[in-house]
Motif scaffolding. Structure first.
Motif, PDB file in Angstrom:
ATOM      1  N   ARG A 347       0.802  -1.668  -0.241  1.00 23.19           N
ATOM      2  CA  ARG A 347       0.225  -0.200  -0.138  1.00 23.19           C
ATOM      3  C   ARG A 347       0.631   1.029   0.173  1.00 23.19           C
ATOM      4  NH1 ARG A 347      -2.875  -2.609   4.739  1.00 23.19           N
ATOM      5  NH2 ARG A 347      -3.666  -4.128   3.913  1.00 23.19           N
ATOM      6  N   GLY A 348       1.828   1.123  -1.009  1.00 19.18           N
ATOM      7  CA  GLY A 348       2.897   2.574  -0.815  1.00 19.18           C
ATOM      8  C   GLY A 348       3.750   2.431   0.214  1.00 19.18           C
ATOM      9  N   GLN A 349       3.855   1.749   1.158  1.00 21.33           N
ATOM     10  CA  GLN A 349       4.462   1.575   1.906  1.00 21.33           C
ATOM     11  C   GLN A 349       5.470   0.639   1.914  1.00 21.33           C
ATOM     12  OE1 GLN A 349       1.967   1.431   5.545  1.00 21.33           O
ATOM     13  NE2 GLN A 349       1.490   3.592   5.274  1.00 21.33           N
ATOM     14  N   LEU A 350       6.691   0.593   2.811  1.00 23.29           N
ATOM     15  CA  LEU A 350       7.968  -0.242   2.790  1.00 23.29           C
ATOM     16  C   LEU A 350       8.091  -1.330   3.975  1.00 23.29           C
ATOM     17  CD1 LEU A 350      11.695   1.057   1.591  1.00 23.29           C
ATOM     18  CD2 LEU A 350       9.246  -0.972   0.335  1.00 23.29           C
ATOM     19  N   TRP A 351       7.008  -2.103   4.303  1.00 24.02           N
ATOM     20  CA  TRP A 351       7.336  -3.200   5.406  1.00 24.02           C
ATOM     21  C   TRP A 351       8.494  -4.090   5.548  1.00 24.02           C
ATOM     22  CZ3 TRP A 351       1.467  -5.886   5.830  1.00 24.02           C
ATOM     23  CH2 TRP A 351       0.830  -4.846   6.351  1.00 24.02           C
ATOM     24  N   SER A 352       9.359  -3.789   6.293  1.00 22.01           N
ATOM     25  CA  SER A 352      10.976  -4.295   6.874  1.00 22.01           C
ATOM     26  C   SER A 352      10.349  -5.140   7.370  1.00 22.01           C
ATOM     27  CB  SER A 352      11.845  -2.778   6.486  1.00 22.01           C
ATOM     28  OG  SER A 352      12.759  -3.518   7.185  1.00 22.01           O
ATOM     29  N   THR A 353      11.356  -6.445   7.409  1.00 22.08           N
ATOM     30  CA  THR A 353      12.207  -7.121   8.464  1.00 22.08           C
ATOM     31  C   THR A 353      12.555  -6.856   9.372  1.00 22.08           C
ATOM     32  OG1 THR A 353      13.471  -8.090   7.195  1.00 22.08           O
ATOM     33  CG2 THR A 353      11.715  -9.188   6.851  1.00 22.08           C
ATOM     34  N   ASN A 354      13.046  -5.542   9.325  1.00 16.25           N
ATOM     35  CA  ASN A 354      13.986  -4.914  10.612  1.00 16.25           C
ATOM     36  C   ASN A 354      13.171  -3.978  11.196  1.00 16.25           C
ATOM     37  OD1 ASN A 354      16.112  -6.291   9.989  1.00 16.25           O
ATOM     38  ND2 ASN A 354      17.056  -4.948   9.687  1.00 16.25           N
ATOM     39  N   ASP A 355      11.735  -3.538  11.204  1.00 16.84           N
ATOM     40  CA  ASP A 355      11.244  -2.258  11.133  1.00 16.84           C
ATOM     41  C   ASP A 355      11.011  -3.268  13.082  1.00 16.84           C
ATOM     42  OD1 ASP A 355      10.972  -0.771   9.666  1.00 16.84           O
ATOM     43  OD2 ASP A 355       8.970  -1.485   8.876  1.00 16.84           O
ATOM     44  N   PRO A 356      10.784  -2.290  13.848  1.00 12.19           N
ATOM     45  CA  PRO A 356      10.815  -3.156  15.616  1.00 12.19           C
ATOM     46  C   PRO A 356       9.461  -2.969  15.464  1.00 12.19           C
ATOM     47  CG  PRO A 356      10.814  -0.953  15.515  1.00 12.19           C
ATOM     48  CD  PRO A 356      11.153  -0.618  14.427  1.00 12.19           C
ATOM     49  N   PHE A 357       8.753  -4.050  17.313  1.00 11.66           N
ATOM     50  CA  PHE A 357       7.688  -3.967  17.229  1.00 11.66           C
ATOM     51  C   PHE A 357       7.583  -3.960  18.456  1.00 11.66           C
ATOM     52  CE2 PHE A 357       8.976  -8.562  15.082  1.00 11.66           C
ATOM     53  CZ  PHE A 357       8.715  -8.795  16.426  1.00 11.66           C
ATOM     54  N   ASP A 358       7.082  -4.615  19.656  1.00 13.99           N
ATOM     55  CA  ASP A 358       6.445  -4.594  21.025  1.00 13.99           C
ATOM     56  C   ASP A 358       7.208  -6.224  21.399  1.00 13.99           C
ATOM     57  OD1 ASP A 358       6.642  -1.822  21.762  1.00 13.99           O
ATOM     58  OD2 ASP A 358       5.130  -1.781  21.758  1.00 13.99           O
ATOM     59  N   THR A 359       5.997  -6.716  21.217  1.00 14.08           N
ATOM     60  CA  THR A 359       5.907  -8.137  21.611  1.00 14.08           C
ATOM     61  C   THR A 359       5.728  -8.784  20.177  1.00 14.08           C
ATOM     62  OG1 THR A 359       4.086  -7.763  22.327  1.00 14.08           O
ATOM     63  CG2 THR A 359       5.975  -8.308  23.978  1.00 14.08           C
ATOM     64  N   ALA A 360       5.924 -10.225  19.845  1.00 14.73           N
ATOM     65  CA  ALA A 360       5.030 -10.423  19.480  1.00 14.73           C
ATOM     66  C   ALA A 360       3.559 -10.880  19.137  1.00 14.73           C
ATOM     67  CB  ALA A 360       5.569 -11.856  18.997  1.00 14.73           C
ATOM     68  N   LEU A 361       2.196 -10.796  18.383  1.00 11.92           N
ATOM     69  CA  LEU A 361       1.387 -10.785  18.217  1.00 11.92           C
ATOM     70  C   LEU A 361       0.509 -12.398  17.951  1.00 11.92           C
ATOM     71  CD1 LEU A 361       0.422  -7.859  16.637  1.00 11.92           C
ATOM     72  CD2 LEU A 361      -0.251  -8.524  19.238  1.00 11.92           C
ATOM     73  N   PRO A 362       0.444 -13.189  19.143  1.00  9.26           N
ATOM     74  CA  PRO A 362      -0.282 -14.763  18.787  1.00  9.26           C
ATOM     75  C   PRO A 362      -1.688 -14.396  18.081  1.00  9.26           C
ATOM     76  CG  PRO A 362       0.280 -14.546  21.383  1.00  9.26           C
ATOM     77  CD  PRO A 362       0.478 -13.463  20.130  1.00  9.26           C
ATOM     78  N   PRO A 363      -1.826 -15.494  17.343  1.00  5.30           N
ATOM     79  CA  PRO A 363      -2.534 -15.153  15.922  1.00  5.30           C
ATOM     80  C   PRO A 363      -3.512 -16.065  16.871  1.00  5.30           C
ATOM     81  CG  PRO A 363      -1.490 -17.437  15.747  1.00  5.30           C
ATOM     82  CD  PRO A 363      -1.000 -16.270  16.547  1.00  5.30           C
ATOM     83  N   GLU A 364      -5.406 -15.949  16.436  1.00  5.35           N
ATOM     84  CA  GLU A 364      -6.327 -16.640  16.948  1.00  5.35           C
ATOM     85  C   GLU A 364      -6.643 -17.762  16.272  1.00  5.35           C
ATOM     86  OE1 GLU A 364     -10.666 -15.848  18.016  1.00  5.35           O
ATOM     87  OE2 GLU A 364      -9.345 -14.850  19.112  1.00  5.35           O
ATOM     88  N   ALA A 365      -6.223 -18.930  16.991  1.00  7.61           N
ATOM     89  CA  ALA A 365      -6.187 -20.883  15.724  1.00  7.61           C
ATOM     90  C   ALA A 365      -7.813 -21.625  16.121  1.00  7.61           C
ATOM     91  CB  ALA A 365      -5.355 -21.020  16.650  1.00  7.61           C
TER      92      ALA A 365
END
Length: 490
Positions: A347-365
């Protein structure tokens, strides 16, 4: 709603100048990125209204080894003058030579010593679909060749060639040589071009908001006012520092197109063009390779891409129009254990593997028993929920799976926008991977179905390690609904 008044002469002139400064800033971005990523034969300087190169002097990309690129920039405020024979061959308003004649003269001058050259007509004007030569422009290259050279002298195309050659002062053979190096960069309207430049700025490792873009174009204008006609790497890097534009690493560009031509392909360090190798008449119907081409051939091309990029490449951006299975494969090709900082255009942005995040988001399974074997099927359902279609496919094809695991975003609702940005995509990719490491610990093979943003598919593939052999499927909608695309060792 109040309409804008018709632009006056001053407005037209200043807007045209600004458009040219944007084209020059684009060349500066190429200079920065190619030198930072150690591209082969990078741009060494950018000329703006450079002396001694004829009429194609608006923007020039100078390289140590030819061909150099010479651009003529033409801006218009409306759509009354499409690019066609009349536009290219009529004399100027002052009675001077036509655009085509000026370009032909410059081409003769630049190739007088048998050198090679790359010529560009850059404009926001559109193609005239009724013009037999211009309408034959190849969207992938911007060239009127090879179609301009087809058909005999008595055909409509042949007669048009003769008129063009006469106006240009060339033989028909010479005209075809000119058209083999003259690219028509058309329909680059102001809004699209600015968004394109913002993306280039992000790939070059710069801030890419509108203010940063204005600062870059404004700096080019300042250089021209001060009489600087040749902008070297040192000059441009100094400007980046002064304007505080630096934001991250410059990236090598990997262009992969399977649905439609990639506008970024001319800027790419390596390109994979499968547009004509995918079955379908439109972007929406192209879902699998057209025989005799195969998924295995596409896998080989993608997995060979790291070796086609500049040596020592540590940061890569993938651009283009690809479906989810190839996007996932790109991620696994440059997976995290290789140390590559991989980014995808989303969507016109760069999603980078090095972009930081706070904690992993567990998916709903959720799980659905199949009972047909000891393998596992997995559906990633963030953009929409494919559960019913996947279950139907698994049973109809009698795949040897024990169950289907469906992984949804936190909250459980699969919908557009459920993964809003790069940080969320990275966090969810880690959560999905960690969940599957546990769920498939004793499984020999996994069957993977994706219904998610392309950027998430890339980021997920990048983290796809310490998992079992994975068969990734593509949604082809027709016949059986899905098709196995690639097998990946994880």
């Amino acid at each position: 709603m109040a309409h804008l008044p018709a632009p006056g002469p001053t407005s037209v002139r200043t807007t045209g100048d600004y458009y040219q400064w944007l084209v020059a800033w684009e060349a500066c971005l190429t200079l920065l990125r190619e030198n930072a990523t150690r591209s082969h034969n990078p741009v060494r300087a950018v000329g703006v209204e450079l002396d001694g190169v004829g009429n194609l002097d608006d923007v020039v990309l100078l390289r140590d080894v030819p061909p150099n690129t010479y651009k003529q920039v033409k801006y218009t405020v409306d759509s009354t003058t499409p690019v066609n024979e009349e536009y290219l061959t009529k004399p100027s308003t002052s009675g001077g030579p036509s655009i085509l004649k000026k370009i032909a003269r410059t081409w003769r001058k630049l190739t007088a010593d048998s050198g090679s050259t790359d010529l560009r007509l850059v404009t926001n004007r559109a193609v005239d679909p009724a013009d037999i030569l211009v309408a034959g422009r190849d969207a992938r290259t911007g060239l009127l060749m090879p179609k301009a050279g087809t058909d005999g002298a008595g055909s409509n195309r042949g007669k048009a060639r003769a008129r063009w050659a006469q106006e240009a002062g060339l033989t028909e053979a010479e005209l075809l040589d000119l058209l083999s190096v003259l690219r028509f960069d058309l329909s680059l309207d102001m809004a699209w071009f600015q968004e394109h430049l913002k993306l280039l700025m992000a790939i070059a490792g710069l801030r890419n908001d509108q203010r940063a873009l204005e600062e870059g174009a404004g700096w080019v204008a300042k250089m021209v006012r001060e009489g600087r006609r040749e902008l070297t790497l040192a000059i441009v890097e100094s400007a980046v520092a002064e304007l505080d534009l630096k934001a991250g690493p410059a990236r090598a560009v990997l262009s992969i197109a399977t649905l439609k031509p990639d506008p970024m392909a001319p800027d790419a360090d390596h390109g994979i063009d499968w547009v004509d190798r995918f079955d379908g008449d439109s972007d929406y119907t192209k879902r699998h390779p057209l025989a005799p081409h195969t998924w295995a051939q596409l896998q080989a091309d993608i997995e060979a891409a790291p070796g086609r990029l500049p040596a020592g490449t540590a940061a890569v951006s993938v651009t283009g129009s690809i479906r989810l299975a190839p996007a996932f494969l790109v991620g696994t090709t440059f997976r995290m254990v290789t140390g590559t900082d991989l980014a995808a255009v989303q969507r016109g942005q760069l999603w980078s593997t090095n972009d930081p995040f706070d904690t992993a988001l567990p998916p709903e399974a959720s799980e659905h028993e199949i009972g047909q074997g000891d393998e596992i099927a997995v559906a990633i359902a963030t953009a929409m929920d494919p559960t019913r279609d996947v279950l139907e496919y698994l049973r109809e094809q009698n795949l040897p799976v024990a169950k289907l695991i469906v992984l949804r975003p936190p909250g459980g609702t699969a919908k557009d926008g459920s993964v809003p940005d790069s940080a969320a995509a990275n966090a969810l990719a880690v959560g999905i991977r960690d969940h599957l490491r546990s769920a498939t610990r004793r499984v020999r093979r996994m069957h993977l179905f994706l219904a998610c943003p392309m950027g998430l598919a890339v980021l997920l593939g990048n983290r796809w390690n310490r998992l079992c052999e994975t068969v990734i499927y593509e949604d082809i909608k027709l016949d059986d609904g899905y098709q196995p695309a690639f097998t990946i060792q994880a």
